[in-house]
Write a protein that holds these residues in place. Structure first.
Motif: not given
Length: 138
Positions: A49-53, A79-84, A128-134
């Motif tokens: 999710x986005x970090x604030x959410x 539309x949030x992604x998951x590891x599935x 935070x992974x999503x926000x950092x682009x990892x």
């Protein structure tokens, strides 16, 4: 002062490693180790999710066990992604709802509350992974 038993074991292990390496170099030089975490279906269903959410979900999970997880289930529908990636969106949604119900029902014995807080922390870490682009697959 005499060295402890643990120090002697460590020194013996280091000597054995040095003796086993014919080049005289440390055993970790030039070696790349990759660790891949195996996640169960419930853990893999946590959305990126986005970090604030994610912080809001952590806050909700801290004070009302399962509520933040319940809210995060709806981010999957948005539309949030998951590891599935191979599972349908509805299946991932229901997995998150199941996790929220487990947290709510077991909160009476504190297990669900602790699980809920850790679940919220995982949401923030993934955000935070999503926000950092990892990349997702770590």
């Amino acid at each position: 002062m005499e060295p402890s038993h643990k120090d002697a074991e460590t020194a013996a292990a280091a000597a054995a490693v040095a003796a086993a390496d014919p080049r005289g170099a440390s055993s970790s030089s030039g070696v790349v180790v990759q660790v891949r975490e195996k996640k169960g279906p419930l853990r893999a269903a946590i959305p990126y999710m986005p970090f604030p959410v994610a912080v809001i979900c952590l806050f909700l999970n801290t004070f009302v066990p399962g509520l933040g997880t319940f809210v995060s289930a709806f981010t999957v529908l948005c539309g949030a992604r998951t590891d599935l990636p191979d599972r349908h969106v509805c299946c991932v949604f229901w997995l998150n709802i199941a996790a929220a119900l487990i947290q709510i029902l077991t909160a009476i014995v504190m297990v669900g509350w602790i699980m809920s807080i850790f679940w919220g922390m995982d949401m923030v870490i993934l955000a935070s992974y999503k926000e950092q682009g990892i990349p997702q697959q770590l």
